[in-house]
Design an enzyme around this catalytic site. Structure first.
Site, PDB file in Angstrom:
ATOM      1  N   HIS A  23     -25.753  -1.585   0.473  1.00  0.00           N
ATOM      2  CA  HIS A  23     -25.521  -2.917   0.034  1.00  0.00           C
ATOM      3  C   HIS A  23     -23.982  -3.025  -0.325  1.00  0.00           C
ATOM      4  O   HIS A  23     -23.442  -2.064  -0.910  1.00  0.00           O
ATOM      5  CB  HIS A  23     -26.362  -3.465  -0.925  1.00  0.00           C
ATOM      6  N   LYS A  27     -19.340  -0.434  -8.975  1.00  0.00           N
ATOM      7  CA  LYS A  27     -20.789  -0.418  -9.738  1.00  0.00           C
ATOM      8  C   LYS A  27     -20.656   1.359 -10.505  1.00  0.00           C
ATOM      9  O   LYS A  27     -20.173   2.002  -9.834  1.00  0.00           O
ATOM     10  CB  LYS A  27     -21.787  -0.130  -8.543  1.00  0.00           C
ATOM     11  N   TYR A  66     -27.672  -0.586 -13.065  1.00  0.00           N
ATOM     12  CA  TYR A  66     -26.131  -0.371 -12.794  1.00  0.00           C
ATOM     13  C   TYR A  66     -25.425  -1.530 -13.367  1.00  0.00           C
ATOM     14  O   TYR A  66     -25.898  -2.752 -13.312  1.00  0.00           O
ATOM     15  CB  TYR A  66     -26.082  -0.122 -11.377  1.00  0.00           C
ATOM     16  N   ASP A 110     -33.198  -5.303   4.626  1.00  0.00           N
ATOM     17  CA  ASP A 110     -32.592  -3.907   5.031  1.00  0.00           C
ATOM     18  C   ASP A 110     -33.084  -3.577   6.393  1.00  0.00           C
ATOM     19  O   ASP A 110     -32.282  -2.967   7.009  1.00  0.00           O
ATOM     20  CB  ASP A 110     -33.169  -2.723   3.835  1.00  0.00           C
ATOM     21  N   GLN A 156      14.670  -1.607   9.962  1.00  0.00           N
ATOM     22  CA  GLN A 156      14.110  -1.354  11.360  1.00  0.00           C
ATOM     23  C   GLN A 156      12.724  -0.579  11.174  1.00  0.00           C
ATOM     24  O   GLN A 156      11.842  -0.933  12.000  1.00  0.00           O
ATOM     25  CB  GLN A 156      15.016  -0.268  12.066  1.00  0.00           C
ATOM     26  N   LEU A 157      12.529   0.491  10.368  1.00  0.00           N
ATOM     27  CA  LEU A 157      11.405   1.100  10.338  1.00  0.00           C
ATOM     28  C   LEU A 157      10.358   0.401   9.512  1.00  0.00           C
ATOM     29  O   LEU A 157       9.120   0.252  10.108  1.00  0.00           O
ATOM     30  CB  LEU A 157      11.509   2.627   9.578  1.00  0.00           C
ATOM     31  N   TYR A 184      19.644   2.690   0.720  1.00  0.00           N
ATOM     32  CA  TYR A 184      20.970   2.323   1.037  1.00  0.00           C
ATOM     33  C   TYR A 184      21.254   3.245   2.266  1.00  0.00           C
ATOM     34  O   TYR A 184      21.206   4.535   1.874  1.00  0.00           O
ATOM     35  CB  TYR A 184      21.883   2.785  -0.361  1.00  0.00           C
ATOM     36  N   THR A 185      21.669   2.690   3.597  1.00  0.00           N
ATOM     37  CA  THR A 185      22.140   3.687   4.514  1.00  0.00           C
ATOM     38  C   THR A 185      23.376   3.636   5.114  1.00  0.00           C
ATOM     39  O   THR A 185      23.730   4.111   6.107  1.00  0.00           O
ATOM     40  CB  THR A 185      20.843   3.301   5.538  1.00  0.00           C
ATOM     41  N   ASP A 214      17.527  13.561   8.248  1.00  0.00           N
ATOM     42  CA  ASP A 214      18.103  14.801   8.748  1.00  0.00           C
ATOM     43  C   ASP A 214      19.569  15.041   7.925  1.00  0.00           C
ATOM     44  O   ASP A 214      19.892  16.231   7.904  1.00  0.00           O
ATOM     45  CB  ASP A 214      18.636  14.940  10.312  1.00  0.00           C
TER      46      ASP A 214
END
Length: 465
Positions: A62, A72, A132, A168, A193-194, A243-244, A284
């Site tokens: 359930h 739960k 519960y 059930d 881009q990525l 920052y690239t 890299d």
């Protein structure tokens, strides 16, 4: 109280302390303050109590759909049960896996089952009572069930012919259900881009994804990072924002450091606070570029420019702050969103008949669509660590340019030149070859060969024009 982690993340066994004497015993079954101190911050709103007269009675599986999904906290107050939780969250490393535990009136253990899981139990004795707590009210319009013996899940209930309700007995299989659970993934720099391709791939997989950009999440703003991540509470952060501008970084060191180092620190610290895993996209450029052999993942870093230094520092922060992280180094990326070397070459081809390109820097061109697929596969595992995500094969920029024009059907003369003949503000590593041995060790699929990916990208660009 004592919390015991299980093999499925977030499903916890709670062992309350029991105080006994000649009269009997006393225990606290729930304390909001104590749970919170143990890292479990839940507000329960409803308590349920069931009675099963016969051994072999099975109730489940359930759950309630979003937005009424329930956490739960289950305990057995009379008799004994085998309690089961099934992970139904798409994108989870344990998707469709299950865990079971015996809960008894004697052991007083409780099972904490988070949202996104199905729950069921089978009685191991007659006259069983189960209680519960849930953190969301019962909502009949969201109430769902999955067949207890669904072969796709394969639960071992330890019983041949359980006693079932009509509901059930007629429950659908998982593949036929409308279950809508997913892990939540926050992508920083989703307009890059990525980031763009990671977000789209997550959507394709049916994984809940949140795209953020500088406009919606300034990673250098610590309070904003805190606000957004506490609000969204992602399970995973794919940290693509960076920052690239490699050459400009030599002059804009403070800005570069603020984004790549302090911004990463803000993300990592908040991820630790909310127990989220992080994918940190690195470069890299953290390596010095010496030698001719591919750099292995555990090689000491030694950047030769300021941008590389800040990515190196970002890696250190992630590794020192978090246990659950993926550091993914890549190189020479190109994709649909934003500018890149491929687009630059094609643009120059419109105005020039001859182009000079550096031939003594060797690396691996990487298609962001391929890398995005790897990242999305990676987050669905617990194979944490440092990886290199690059397309297969190593070439020079000169060879790359020649292949771009060949794939695009353009007749352009490309002349090889040395790095000294093309000086740049920031020094570039000569050797950007990256070993992908850790992908193999983790059982993750390597990216395709670079020429094949370039062909796919060129065709994608043609469909856009």
């Amino acid at each position: 109280m004592n919390i015991i982690k299980t093999e499925i993340e977030d499903v916890l066994i709670i062992e309350p302390r029991v105080f006994g004497d000649h009269r009997g015993w006393f225990t606290e079954t729930y304390s909001k303050e104590k749970f919170k101190n143990l890292g479990v911050d839940i507000d329960f709103v409803q308590s349920n109590h069931s009675f099963s007269a016969q051994k072999g009675t099975l109730r489940g599986l359930h759950f309630q759909l979003n937005p009424k999904a329930q956490t739960k906290l289950v305990r057995c107050t009379k008799g004994k049960i085998l309690d089961v939780a099934v992970d139904l969250r798409k994108g989870s490393p344990t998707y469709k896996r299950w865990i079971s535990i015996e809960l008894t009136a004697e052991n007083k253990k409780q099972l904490l089952i988070p949202k996104g899981f199905a729950h069921g139990f089978v009685t191991l004795t007659d006259d069983v009572e189960v209680q519960y707590n849930v953190d969301e009210y019962y909502a009949p319009e969201c109430d769902r069930s999955i067949k207890f013996d669904d072969p796709e899940i394969g639960i071992d209930w330890g019983i041949e012919n359980p006693i079932l309700s009509d509901k059930d007995l007629k429950a659908p299989l998982l593949k036929d259900s409308d279950v809508d659970f997913s892990i939540k993934v926050l992508v920083t720099g989703a307009n890059g881009q990525l980031g763009h391709d990671v977000f789209n791939r997550l959507r394709e997989l049916g994984i809940d994804a949140i795209a953020t950009s500088r406009d919606t999440l300034d990673i250098t703003n610590k309070s904003q990072v805190e606000e957004v991540m506490l609000k969204e509470k992602p399970n995973v952060v794919v940290h693509c924002a960076a920052y690239t501008a490699v050459d400009k970084a030599e002059d804009e060191k403070e800005i570069c450091y603020a984004v790549n180092v302090e911004g990463t620190r803000n993300i990592a610290e908040m991820a630790k606070r909310i127990d989220a895993k992080v994918v940190y996209i690195s470069s890299d450029y953290v390596f010095d570029g010496n030698g001719d052999e591919p750099h292995v993942e555990d090689k000491n870093t030694n950047s030769v420019n300021y941008y590389g230094y800040t990515k190196e520092q970002g890696e250190k922060i992630v590794k020192e702050t978090l246990d659950k992280y993926f550091v993914v180094r890549t190189s020479w990326v190109y994709g649909k969103s934003g500018n890149n070397f491929v687009k630059t070459m094609l643009k120059l081809a419109g105005t020039k008949d001859e182009i000079n390109v550096v031939s003594d820097q060797i690396g691996a061109p990487t298609y962001t669509k391929d890398l995005a697929s790897l990242v999305c596969d990676m987050i669905q595992t617990a194979q944490y660590g440092t990886y290199h995500g690059v397309n297969e094969g190593y070439i020079s920029w000169y060879e790359f340019a020649k292949e771009i024009f060949k794939k695009a059907g353009l007749e352009i003369k490309v002349n090889p030149i040395s790095s000294e003949e093309y000086p740049t503000k920031a020094k570039r590593p000569r050797n950007s070859r990256l070993s992908t041995q850790n992908l193999d060790k983790a059982g993750l699929k390597r990216l395709p060969e670079w020429k094949n990916s370039l062909q796919s990208y060129i065709e994608e660009l043609k469909t856009q024009s």
